[in-house]
Design an enzyme around this catalytic site. Structure first.
Site, PDB file in Angstrom:
ATOM      1  N   TRP A 201      26.148  -7.581  19.087  1.00  0.00           N
ATOM      2  CA  TRP A 201      25.120  -8.065  18.168  1.00  0.00           C
ATOM      3  C   TRP A 201      23.762  -8.037  18.895  1.00  0.00           C
ATOM      4  O   TRP A 201      23.674  -8.397  20.059  1.00  0.00           O
ATOM      5  CB  TRP A 201      25.442  -9.494  17.707  1.00  0.00           C
ATOM      6  CG  TRP A 201      24.327 -10.083  16.917  1.00  0.00           C
ATOM      7  CD1 TRP A 201      24.020  -9.806  15.623  1.00  0.00           C
ATOM      8  CD2 TRP A 201      23.337 -11.009  17.385  1.00  0.00           C
ATOM      9  NE1 TRP A 201      22.898 -10.505  15.241  1.00  0.00           N
ATOM     10  CE2 TRP A 201      22.458 -11.250  16.301  1.00  0.00           C
ATOM     11  CE3 TRP A 201      23.107 -11.644  18.605  1.00  0.00           C
ATOM     12  CZ2 TRP A 201      21.363 -12.110  16.404  1.00  0.00           C
ATOM     13  CZ3 TRP A 201      22.025 -12.495  18.701  1.00  0.00           C
ATOM     14  CH2 TRP A 201      21.168 -12.721  17.608  1.00  0.00           C
TER      15      TRP A 201
ATOM     16  N   ASP B  90      24.705  -8.005   2.707  1.00  0.00           N
ATOM     17  CA  ASP B  90      25.001  -8.434   4.077  1.00  0.00           C
ATOM     18  C   ASP B  90      26.504  -8.680   4.240  1.00  0.00           C
ATOM     19  O   ASP B  90      27.238  -8.834   3.258  1.00  0.00           O
ATOM     20  CB  ASP B  90      24.200  -9.722   4.345  1.00  0.00           C
ATOM     21  CG  ASP B  90      23.912  -9.954   5.812  1.00  0.00           C
ATOM     22  OD1 ASP B  90      24.491  -9.252   6.667  1.00  0.00           O
ATOM     23  OD2 ASP B  90      23.101 -10.855   6.116  1.00  0.00           O
TER      24      ASP B  90
ATOM     25  N   ASN C   2      28.599 -10.890   7.329  1.00  0.00           N
ATOM     26  CA  ASN C   2      28.261 -11.537   8.586  1.00  0.00           C
ATOM     27  C   ASN C   2      29.388 -11.973   9.497  1.00  0.00           C
ATOM     28  O   ASN C   2      29.163 -12.811  10.365  1.00  0.00           O
ATOM     29  CB  ASN C   2      27.373 -12.748   8.296  1.00  0.00           C
ATOM     30  CG  ASN C   2      25.928 -12.325   8.115  1.00  0.00           C
ATOM     31  OD1 ASN C   2      25.341 -11.710   9.004  1.00  0.00           O
ATOM     32  ND2 ASN C   2      25.356 -12.623   6.970  1.00  0.00           N
TER      33      ASN C   2
ATOM     34  N   ASP D 172      19.450  -7.000  14.096  1.00  0.00           N
ATOM     35  CA  ASP D 172      18.603  -8.191  13.955  1.00  0.00           C
ATOM     36  C   ASP D 172      17.547  -8.229  15.056  1.00  0.00           C
ATOM     37  O   ASP D 172      16.613  -9.020  14.993  1.00  0.00           O
ATOM     38  CB  ASP D 172      19.461  -9.459  14.030  1.00  0.00           C
ATOM     39  CG  ASP D 172      20.159  -9.733  12.705  1.00  0.00           C
ATOM     40  OD1 ASP D 172      19.750  -9.140  11.689  1.00  0.00           O
ATOM     41  OD2 ASP D 172      21.116 -10.526  12.691  1.00  0.00           O
TER      42      ASP D 172
HETATM   43  C1  DGJ Z   1      22.169 -11.454   9.043  1.00  0.00           C
HETATM   44  C2  DGJ Z   1      21.125 -10.420   8.779  1.00  0.00           C
HETATM   45  O1  DGJ Z   1      21.193  -9.415   9.732  1.00  0.00           O
HETATM   46  C3  DGJ Z   1      19.758 -11.068   8.753  1.00  0.00           C
HETATM   47  O2  DGJ Z   1      18.787 -10.098   8.570  1.00  0.00           O
HETATM   48  C4  DGJ Z   1      19.747 -12.095   7.661  1.00  0.00           C
HETATM   49  O3  DGJ Z   1      19.853 -11.477   6.413  1.00  0.00           O
HETATM   50  C5  DGJ Z   1      20.843 -13.099   7.860  1.00  0.00           C
HETATM   51  N1  DGJ Z   1      22.124 -12.467   8.020  1.00  0.00           N
HETATM   52  C6  DGJ Z   1      20.914 -14.062   6.703  1.00  0.00           C
HETATM   53  O4  DGJ Z   1      21.993 -14.898   6.782  1.00  0.00           O
END
Ligand code: DGJ
Length: 730
Positions: free
Chosen positions: A199, A478, A480, A548
């Site tokens: 990440w 997204d 995550n 990010d």
């Molecule tokens: C991860 C993404 O990469 C960010 O840009 C953002 O959208 C966050 N999630 C939001 O939770």
């Protein structure tokens, strides 16, 4: 782009652009791979077999490796006989045996390229653009058929390979490994190029030598992952950006994958790529088929640049789809790093107002807009607007943005469920889980069981309602967290190891339904930054958030290596605030802007906090980017300096007609008392004169490319130069 078959010697010759791909059916029925590389005229191709014959035999017809498969360059190898190298396919038959013995049974050559059922793949818009060879191999004992597909394109020097396995017996067969691409190459010392990281450090460029043994990269996280990218290249040790043989392989798939290289005792290198066999199996009932994903292979004899050019052109025009494929992407401002979860309508409108003044075209409302989502610990699955933050709802907000001249975009994370959500309270079985096992929460969330059609229907319905609620023209999709506790209560025990692949198929089905329901919406994929940047997703969404980490020093590298495979139009790149939220590094706005101009450009900071001077600079950046956006997103990319091996990163984007170019140069660290930096451009017309907008000079294309251009002095860390070149009428 002919595909020919010569029945007198069993030779298949696929000729695409300036490459040849040669296979031969041996008298035993084994399908051998003889050659892939620069185009051959096609005479005496059988003699290529001799390159693999340990005991040189004068008579070619004697070479069929029947009892010595470990010397044979195999097009689709199996295990159980005399090939002891890693196989492409492994099964468990009803009698418990695992031997697979595949022999040629038939072939067809067709115009065009069929779609792959349920899977993303490169495509044609006109059958004249490609030819496809289907070769069926058959294991008579098992009643197993493997049909290999090789497509070659009129305009692209790539080969697309996939396959379909069918059970033609009366008993179930369990597939335990079905890789999509295998290549046996008669050479044993390669540099292996891979894109690995984590990440905020996605797709870092690695180049390492292998001359014996094994090398592999893989994902076991359920997605293509931040840690490894489903791409690998074999480069001749002397190959460079511009010269030498490079073979690149990119898997069009978004789940667990394996890419493996094995060098054997006779100096043959075997490359394998496909769905990761680890924790995978597939129950193939009588009559059923299994479709393996596609691998795009590129053989370049002009270094990394040749490889990337082929990937870029093919992926931009015949993997990405939809109305946004060929359209310039809007310059956006995203509120994530400006506000995180802490915003209200007024704050968003303030940012949007400043953005509109600067020339921004799209406002993106990121995470936190739905009910009670004030942290990352709740509400995923409950896709209703938070009236505390946005009392009037999404529609009036979007309309106000429209009044400023901005279109409106929204963040969603459809694949997830928060334990603290109405959806979970009503359906605790909707997440991936294993009975009686702990459910691991990562980022306080669980993963929806998208193997289940009723779960997919529910989410598609909820997201459709959201997107119909307001004039939404962009969606950031997204994802995550990785997949854990891979299990689904709806599948029988024998099929639990199908969950990983079924999840990916479920994601694709949802993406297909939602993107085709909203064809005018620009979709950008994201996965905690760039955790799912792969060809599979590109089929549904023409751009992906690269990372990010927007710190220009790191981002320059991430974008350089991402561009080995993916075209600039697919790379989301934003200007962050300084100091950067992840690295803490302070960097000049000019360079943050220059670095973000490498793809789908935008801002991700609180624009209301910029000083007047910074606003002026941002206004100038936006206007500059608008003037070169077509080159960056649809021109040819030349990587001039690598930030991995030099103190600078530099890119040159050239229009297809070579009339315009845009150069970005970033020096990573200041050099005390340094001399002038000269940058040699590429891709220009040597016979023309170019006007350099920033300096007012007129210089010849030949001079700019062969002698280079002297750059203005750069005296600080992370200093940058941007230049626009316009061809002078002759
Ligand atoms: C991860 C993404 O990469 C960010 O840009 C953002 O959208 C966050 N999630 C939001 O939770």
């Amino acid at each position: 782009m002919p595909i020919t078959y010569d029945p007198t010697n069993g030779i298949f010759h696929l000729q695409a652009a300036d490459t040849s791909y040669v296979m031969k059916v041996l008298s035993s029925g084994t399908l051998a791979h003889l050659y892939w590389g620069r185009a051959l005229r096609g005479n005496h191709l059988s003699s290529l077999l001799r390159h693999f014959d340990k005991n040189y035999r004068k008579e070619l017809f004697q070479i069929d490796f029947e009892e010595q498969l470990d010397q044979c360059p195999c097009e689709y190898p199996s295990f159980g006989s005399t090939d002891f190298r890693p196989p492409a396919i492994e099964v468990r038959a009803a009698d418990g045996s695992s031997l697979v013995d595949l022999r040629y049974s038939s072939h067809t050559i067709t115009r065009g390229k069929p779609r792959l059922p349920g899977l993303p793949a490169t495509y044609v818009e006109d059958p004249a653009e490609a030819d496809t060879l289907h070769i069926c191999l058959h294991d008579r004992r098992l009643g197993l058929e493997v049909c290999l597909s090789h497509t070659i394109y009129r305009d692209h020097g790539a080969v697309a390979r996939s396959l379909c396995v069918t059970n033609r017996s009366l008993e179930p067969i369990r597939l335990e490994r079905v890789l999509s691409f295998v290549l046996d190459l008669k050479h044993h010392t390669w540099d292996i190029l891979s894109l690995s990281g984590s990440w905020a450090r996605e797709r870092a460029y690695h180049r390492q030598r292998l001359s014996s043994g094994n090398f592999s990269i893989e994902s076991t996280r359920g997605t293509s992952s931040h840690q490894q990218s489903p791409f690998l290249a074999l480069a001749h040790p002397e190959a460079t950006e511009l010269t030498g043989d490079v073979y690149g392989f990119s898997l069009v798939y978004s789940g667990n994958f394996l890419a493996q290289v094995a060098v054997d005792q006779f100096d043959t290198t075997r490359l394998l790529m496909g769905i990761n066999p680890f924790d995978f199996s597939w129950q193939l009932e009588p009559g059923a088929s299994f479709q393996a994903p596609e691998v795009i292979g590129v053989a370049s004899s002009s270094g990394l640049e040749g490889m990337s050019r082929t990937f870029h052109d093919l992926y931009r025009s015949r993997l990405a789809r939809g109305r946004w494929r060929d359209r310039e992407r809007p310059i956006l401002v995203n509120n994530w790093e400006a506000t995180y979860f802490d915003f209200n309508a007024e704050k968003l409108l303030e940012i949007a107002r400043v953005g509109a003044e600067l020339g921004v075209e799209l406002f993106v409302l990121d995470d936190g807009w739905f009910k009670d989502r004030n942290r990352d610990n709740s509400s995923l699955g409950d896709w209703v607007v938070d009236r505390k933050k946005l009392p009037e709802g999404l529609q009036p907000l979007a309309r106000k943005m429209n009044e400023f001249g901005l279109s409106f975009g929204l963040w969603i994370e459809p694949e997830m469920i928060s334990p603290d959500s109405d959806l979970y309270r009503a359906h605790p079985d909707y997440c991936l889980h294993v009975k009686n096992a702990h459910r691991t929460q990562l980022r306080n969330q669980l993963v929806l069981d998208l193997t289940r059609p009723e779960v997919r229907d529910r989410i598609v319905e909820a997201i459709t309602q959201v997107l119909e609620q307001a004039p939404i023209s962009y969606v950031k999709w997204d994802m995550n967290r990785p997949l854990t506790e891979l299990g689904s209560p709806t599948l029988p025990a024998a099929q639990q190891r199908e969950v990983g692949h079924r999840y990916v198929l479920g994601v694709y089905e949802m993406m297909e339904r939602i993107t085709s329901r909203f064809p005018d919406v620009l979709f950008e994929s994201c996965s905690g930054g760039g955790g799912r940047f792969d060809g599979g997703i590109l089929y549904y969404m023409p751009q992906t958030w690269a990372s990010d980490n927007m710190d220009p020093k790191d981002r320059l590298r991430i974008q350089w290596s991402t561009s080995l495979v993916f075209p600039p139009s697919s790379i989301g790149a934003h200007v962050c605030s300084s100091p950067n939220h992840i690295t803490g590094r302070t960097t000049p706005l000019a360079t943050r802007g220059a670095v973000a101009m490498a793809g789908a450009f935008g801002y991700e900071l609180d624009l209301t906090r910029l000083t007047e001077e910074e606003r002026q600079l941002a206004r100038a950046q936006i206007s500059l980017f608008k003037s070169v956006r077509d080159l960056v997103q649809f021109g040819d990319l030349y990587r001039l300096c690598s930030p991995y091996t030099t103190n600078a990163g530099a890119f040159c984007y050239v229009s297809r007609d070579r009339a315009r170019a845009f150069v970005v140069y970033v020096r990573l660290e200041a050099v005390a008392n340094s001399s002038v930096t000269t940058l040699r451009l590429r891709g220009l017309d040597p016979d023309c004169t170019y006007h350099i907008v920033e300096t007012g000079e007129d210089l010849g294309g030949d001079q700019l490319m062969y002698a280079g251009i002297a750059l203005p002095s750069l005296s600080s860390d992370l200093a940058s130069v941007t230049l626009r070149l316009e061809k002078r009428p002759s």
